[in-house]
Design an enzyme around this catalytic site. Sequence first.
Site, PDB file in Angstrom:
ATOM      1  N   LYS A 107       0.819  -1.214   0.000  1.00 39.82           N
ATOM      2  CA  LYS A 107       0.000   0.000   0.000  1.00 39.82           C
ATOM      3  C   LYS A 107       0.855   1.267   0.000  1.00 39.82           C
ATOM      4  O   LYS A 107       0.351   2.360  -0.247  1.00 39.82           O
ATOM      5  CB  LYS A 107      -0.937   0.016   1.214  1.00 39.82           C
ATOM      6  CG  LYS A 107      -1.968  -1.085   1.205  1.00 39.82           C
ATOM      7  CD  LYS A 107      -2.801  -1.033   2.479  1.00 39.82           C
ATOM      8  CE  LYS A 107      -3.796  -2.160   2.500  1.00 39.82           C
ATOM      9  NZ  LYS A 107      -3.408  -3.243   3.381  1.00 39.82           N
ATOM     10  N   ASN A 165      -0.890  -8.805   1.919  1.00 36.57           N
ATOM     11  CA  ASN A 165      -1.636  -9.368   3.039  1.00 36.57           C
ATOM     12  C   ASN A 165      -1.079 -10.725   3.445  1.00 36.57           C
ATOM     13  O   ASN A 165      -0.824 -11.575   2.609  1.00 36.57           O
ATOM     14  CB  ASN A 165      -3.109  -9.524   2.650  1.00 36.57           C
ATOM     15  CG  ASN A 165      -3.774  -8.177   2.507  1.00 36.57           C
ATOM     16  OD1 ASN A 165      -4.224  -7.610   3.467  1.00 36.57           O
ATOM     17  ND2 ASN A 165      -3.815  -7.672   1.276  1.00 36.57           N
TER      18      ASN A 165
END
Length: 168
Positions: A31, A94
């Site tokens: 991100k 993730n």
Amino acid sequence: SVKNNVFGTYHVASAADKFGAEKFVLISSDKAVNPTNIMGASKRICEMIIQAFDRKIREGKAGDLQPLCLQKADADGSIPDKPKTEFVAVRFGNVLGSNGSVIPIFKRQIEKGGPVTVTHPDIVRYFMTIPEAVSLVMLAGVYARGGEIFVLDMGSPMKIDTLARNLI
């Protein structure tokens, strides 16, 4: 995000160098690349912090980082030639089963009968297991020479919408 990530990184990096850690591996995020939210932006700032620490120490200008007191000056006021700590960051997506993973959130929402919330159907994420993540962090520590941001090959991304539908 700012309090936890930015200030936390700043203080832990300071402590790592002050107490002579050989390596400091920042766990960053995919991100942080062109951030679109505060979480991504805070992680990018963390990367910039550790790069600044590394650069200043290598240039012999650790004194510029005061009041961080990263490296203690020698008796003559000079900073030691060899940095004590090599600062490096590793970025990945993730981690399945981790506290921040979306899968447990989706599972709880499904168990309650829905709805399953997806922020946007076109968002894609990379997924890896905890052992894969640990191995990649360890490798980053081995390969680190200071100041790098390791961007890991995480395979193919998956749309969050597709993931949610598969879980349902």
